[in-house]
Write a protein that holds these residues in place. Structure first.
Motif, PDB file in Angstrom:
ATOM      1  N   TYR A 285       0.854  -1.188   0.000  1.00  0.00           N
ATOM      2  CA  TYR A 285       0.000   0.000   0.000  1.00  0.00           C
ATOM      3  C   TYR A 285       0.890   1.236   0.000  1.00  0.00           C
ATOM      4  O   TYR A 285       2.030   1.201   0.448  1.00  0.00           O
ATOM      5  CB  TYR A 285      -0.945   0.025   1.208  1.00  0.00           C
ATOM      6  N   GLU A 286       0.368   2.332  -0.552  1.00  0.00           N
ATOM      7  CA  GLU A 286       1.068   3.617  -0.601  1.00  0.00           C
ATOM      8  C   GLU A 286       0.025   4.722  -0.607  1.00  0.00           C
ATOM      9  O   GLU A 286      -1.181   4.460  -0.602  1.00  0.00           O
ATOM     10  CB  GLU A 286       1.941   3.719  -1.863  1.00  0.00           C
ATOM     11  N   GLY A 287       0.494   5.969  -0.649  1.00  0.00           N
ATOM     12  CA  GLY A 287      -0.376   7.115  -0.894  1.00  0.00           C
ATOM     13  C   GLY A 287      -0.150   7.536  -2.335  1.00  0.00           C
ATOM     14  O   GLY A 287      -0.799   7.068  -3.265  1.00  0.00           O
ATOM     15  N   PRO A 289       3.471   7.434  -4.021  1.00  0.00           N
ATOM     16  CA  PRO A 289       4.873   7.172  -3.670  1.00  0.00           C
ATOM     17  C   PRO A 289       5.833   8.141  -4.338  1.00  0.00           C
ATOM     18  O   PRO A 289       5.896   8.242  -5.566  1.00  0.00           O
ATOM     19  CB  PRO A 289       5.100   5.735  -4.147  1.00  0.00           C
ATOM     20  N   ALA A 290       6.590   8.855  -3.514  1.00  0.00           N
ATOM     21  CA  ALA A 290       7.529   9.857  -4.021  1.00  0.00           C
ATOM     22  C   ALA A 290       8.560   9.243  -4.943  1.00  0.00           C
ATOM     23  O   ALA A 290       8.981   9.862  -5.927  1.00  0.00           O
ATOM     24  CB  ALA A 290       8.211  10.555  -2.848  1.00  0.00           C
ATOM     25  N   VAL A 291       8.971   8.015  -4.662  1.00  0.00           N
ATOM     26  CA  VAL A 291      10.036   7.407  -5.456  1.00  0.00           C
ATOM     27  C   VAL A 291       9.567   7.123  -6.891  1.00  0.00           C
ATOM     28  O   VAL A 291      10.372   7.152  -7.824  1.00  0.00           O
ATOM     29  CB  VAL A 291      10.563   6.132  -4.770  1.00  0.00           C
ATOM     30  N   VAL A 292       8.279   6.890  -7.090  1.00  0.00           N
ATOM     31  CA  VAL A 292       7.765   6.738  -8.455  1.00  0.00           C
ATOM     32  C   VAL A 292       7.854   8.072  -9.196  1.00  0.00           C
ATOM     33  O   VAL A 292       8.199   8.120 -10.377  1.00  0.00           O
ATOM     34  CB  VAL A 292       6.327   6.194  -8.438  1.00  0.00           C
ATOM     35  N   ILE A 293       7.560   9.160  -8.495  1.00  0.00           N
ATOM     36  CA  ILE A 293       7.691  10.489  -9.104  1.00  0.00           C
ATOM     37  C   ILE A 293       9.154  10.759  -9.461  1.00  0.00           C
ATOM     38  O   ILE A 293       9.461  11.311 -10.525  1.00  0.00           O
ATOM     39  CB  ILE A 293       7.135  11.554  -8.155  1.00  0.00           C
ATOM     40  N   CYS A 307      -1.029  -0.393  -5.901  1.00  0.00           N
ATOM     41  CA  CYS A 307      -1.175  -0.479  -4.445  1.00  0.00           C
ATOM     42  C   CYS A 307      -1.920   0.689  -3.824  1.00  0.00           C
ATOM     43  O   CYS A 307      -1.986   0.798  -2.601  1.00  0.00           O
ATOM     44  CB  CYS A 307       0.208  -0.609  -3.808  1.00  0.00           C
ATOM     45  N   CYS A 308      -2.497   1.575  -4.635  1.00  0.00           N
ATOM     46  CA  CYS A 308      -3.261   2.695  -4.094  1.00  0.00           C
ATOM     47  C   CYS A 308      -4.141   3.268  -5.191  1.00  0.00           C
ATOM     48  O   CYS A 308      -3.933   3.007  -6.381  1.00  0.00           O
ATOM     49  CB  CYS A 308      -2.331   3.775  -3.535  1.00  0.00           C
ATOM     50  N   VAL A 309      -5.119   4.068  -4.800  1.00  0.00           N
ATOM     51  CA  VAL A 309      -6.065   4.608  -5.777  1.00  0.00           C
ATOM     52  C   VAL A 309      -5.398   5.580  -6.750  1.00  0.00           C
ATOM     53  O   VAL A 309      -5.933   5.844  -7.825  1.00  0.00           O
ATOM     54  CB  VAL A 309      -7.252   5.310  -5.078  1.00  0.00           C
ATOM     55  N   SER A 310      -4.238   6.093  -6.373  1.00  0.00           N
ATOM     56  CA  SER A 310      -3.576   7.108  -7.200  1.00  0.00           C
ATOM     57  C   SER A 310      -2.628   6.531  -8.246  1.00  0.00           C
ATOM     58  O   SER A 310      -2.208   7.259  -9.151  1.00  0.00           O
ATOM     59  CB  SER A 310      -2.783   8.068  -6.299  1.00  0.00           C
ATOM     60  N   MET A 311      -2.289   5.243  -8.120  1.00  0.00           N
ATOM     61  CA  MET A 311      -1.204   4.717  -8.949  1.00  0.00           C
ATOM     62  C   MET A 311      -1.543   4.704 -10.445  1.00  0.00           C
ATOM     63  O   MET A 311      -0.709   5.052 -11.284  1.00  0.00           O
ATOM     64  CB  MET A 311      -0.829   3.315  -8.485  1.00  0.00           C
ATOM     65  N   ALA A 312      -2.763   4.301 -10.784  1.00  0.00           N
ATOM     66  CA  ALA A 312      -3.117   4.232 -12.198  1.00  0.00           C
ATOM     67  C   ALA A 312      -3.045   5.610 -12.848  1.00  0.00           C
ATOM     68  O   ALA A 312      -2.518   5.765 -13.956  1.00  0.00           O
ATOM     69  CB  ALA A 312      -4.517   3.634 -12.360  1.00  0.00           C
ATOM     70  N   LEU A 323       1.626  -1.780 -14.491  1.00  0.00           N
ATOM     71  CA  LEU A 323       1.029  -2.014 -13.188  1.00  0.00           C
ATOM     72  C   LEU A 323       0.684  -3.492 -13.017  1.00  0.00           C
ATOM     73  O   LEU A 323       0.191  -4.134 -13.946  1.00  0.00           O
ATOM     74  CB  LEU A 323      -0.250  -1.183 -13.023  1.00  0.00           C
ATOM     75  N   THR A 324       0.940  -4.015 -11.801  1.00  0.00           N
ATOM     76  CA  THR A 324       0.618  -5.403 -11.490  1.00  0.00           C
ATOM     77  C   THR A 324      -0.110  -5.464 -10.140  1.00  0.00           C
ATOM     78  O   THR A 324       0.020  -4.549  -9.324  1.00  0.00           O
ATOM     79  CB  THR A 324       1.882  -6.278 -11.417  1.00  0.00           C
ATOM     80  N   PRO A 325      -0.863  -6.529  -9.875  1.00  0.00           N
ATOM     81  CA  PRO A 325      -1.550  -6.635  -8.582  1.00  0.00           C
ATOM     82  C   PRO A 325      -0.542  -6.778  -7.440  1.00  0.00           C
ATOM     83  O   PRO A 325       0.486  -7.446  -7.590  1.00  0.00           O
ATOM     84  CB  PRO A 325      -2.389  -7.913  -8.725  1.00  0.00           C
ATOM     85  N   PRO A 326      -0.797  -6.185  -6.280  1.00  0.00           N
ATOM     86  CA  PRO A 326       0.087  -6.375  -5.121  1.00  0.00           C
ATOM     87  C   PRO A 326       0.169  -7.856  -4.747  1.00  0.00           C
ATOM     88  O   PRO A 326      -0.815  -8.594  -4.831  1.00  0.00           O
ATOM     89  CB  PRO A 326      -0.601  -5.568  -4.015  1.00  0.00           C
TER      90      PRO A 326
END
Length: 399
Positions: A285-287, A289-293, A307-312, A323-326
């Motif tokens: 889970y994440e919010g 993730p800064a590291v993706v940015i 892992c979060c609603v914002s990832m897509a 993207l893959t399922p957690p």
């Protein structure tokens, strides 16, 4: 609360346990520095002095350190409460900024102790509120805890627009108590230009970054890598934490000790991101993730768990990364191999990253906090007019 001050001297207090590595802590330190440099009075209350993130501390911010008491590390949130309470009564800030979910317990306890003497609290939601990793009874307790937070915290801030419906539902809040300020994960200067630097050797370099804890699920990443890695491929994980021993044992058990390296904490990951063939986020889970940015800013191919609603939305629904399922080893391994064959739109990746800068979001936070504190409007009316954004634009032009 306080008598009205000149609008440029909004008094902000925030609090952190220490300078130990963490995305929430790094962003909070950078935001505090940006606010102080923009003319605000910023005080950061610290539980301890230790940690490598002290290098991120701005000279423009005033730091107040709790008395040293080594046993307090085991219950640092409780230890923080009386010192923060005293600091608020002494400093009388306009607003109290809570840097992330893990600090909400401190904010709530301080509010209970101070009552109306507590300044309004602005709390950043740094992780997903939909915790599918919890058991049913833990989930019920967590939902109750979220409702308690909503009784005592005045404004909650999400890191991207997809978080808004989740926050309104989980916290049972009216929409006007939820704001969205895009995650200030990077500085404008962090957005790379030019080509990435290829790692030496013929093999592929896969990179993971984060604290070695259950949330990041690096065991999943190691298992996925071990399932397909060639003799010259490497997996490097940057970060430190309590799961180092377990992960080291897993690496040995899977027979990939010669190809997987746990490097430890690295203050600046940008060189690693530019060298990596693939960046992989394996979190449960994440919010946002800064590291993706950071990987978007570097133009590095990205594989991430959804892992979060914002990832897509962050990865433009698969256009900027896979993207893959957690928790799915096979799916993660397949994506890690597949991503290298994808066309990569570096310009689009960097444009996406540019939404999430300290300069842009720092100004938005100031306008939000001024409103929550009942202060007059700040001298600028948008992020584009703020001193932070102006300095960043001038620096970019000079470069």
């Amino acid at each position: 609360m306080n008598a009205l001050k000149p609008s440029r001297s909004l008094a902000i207090m925030t609090f952190l346990h220490s300078f130990q590595p963490g995305g929430v802590e790094r962003v909070a330190l950078r935001l505090a520095g940006a606010w102080a440099e923009a003319g605000c009075e910023v005080v950061t209350v610290m539980g301890r002095r230790d940690g490598p993130l002290a290098a991120e501390a701005s000279d423009a911010v005033r730091y107040l350190f709790a008395p040293r008491f080594p046993p307090a590390v085991a219950f640092e949130s409780v230890w923080m409460v009386p010192y923060l309470t005293a600091a608020i009564l002494r400093e009388n800030p306009d607003v109290l900024f809570c840097a992330g979910n893990t600090y909400a317990i401190v904010a709530v306890l301080v509010r209970l102790l101070l009552g109306r003497r507590c300044p309004p609290i602005v709390c950043k939601i740094s992780n997903s509120l939909d915790r599918k990793d919890f058991s049913p009874w833990m989930g019920a307790l967590y939902r109750l805890w979220l409702r308690i937070q909503a009784l005592h915290i005045q404004r909650f801030v999400g890191l991207a627009e997809p978080m808004r419906p989740e926050m309104i539902a989980a916290l049972d809040l009216p929409p006007e108590r939820v704001a969205i300020v895009e995650d200030p994960a990077i500085r404008q200067a962090d957005i790379a230009s030019g080509e990435r630097t290829r790692a030496p050797g013929d093999g592929r370099l896969f990179l993971g970054v984060g604290r070695l804890n259950p949330q990041k699920d690096f065991g999943l990443l190691i298992r996925a890598f071990a399932s397909f890695a060639g003799a010259r491929d490497r997996l490097v994980i940057l970060g430190e934490g309590p799961e180092r021993g377990r992960l080291t044992e897993l690496i040995q058990t899977l027979g990939v000790a010669d190809r997987v390296e746990l490097v430890g904490h690295v203050p600046d990951t940008s060189d690693w991101l530019r060298r990596a063939d693939v960046f992989v986020l394996s979190s449960r889970y994440e919010g946002v993730p800064a590291v993706v940015i950071e990987a978007l800013a570097a133009g590095t191919p990205i594989v991430a768990t959804d892992c979060c609603v914002s990832m897509a939305e962050l990865l433009d629904h698969g256009r900027l990364g896979d993207l893959t399922p957690p928790g799915d080893v096979e799916a993660l391994a397949g994506a890690m191999q597949r991503i290298l064959r994808w066309p990569r739109d570096v310009a689009a990746m960097r444009a996406q990253a540019a939404r999430f800068t300290i300069e842009r979001s720092g100004a938005a936070y100031l306008d939000l906090m001024a409103g929550v504190a009942g202060r007059a409007a700040l001298p600028w009316t948008s992020a584009e007019q703020s001193p932070m954004t102006t300095r960043a634009t001038e620096a970019t032009a000079e470069a």
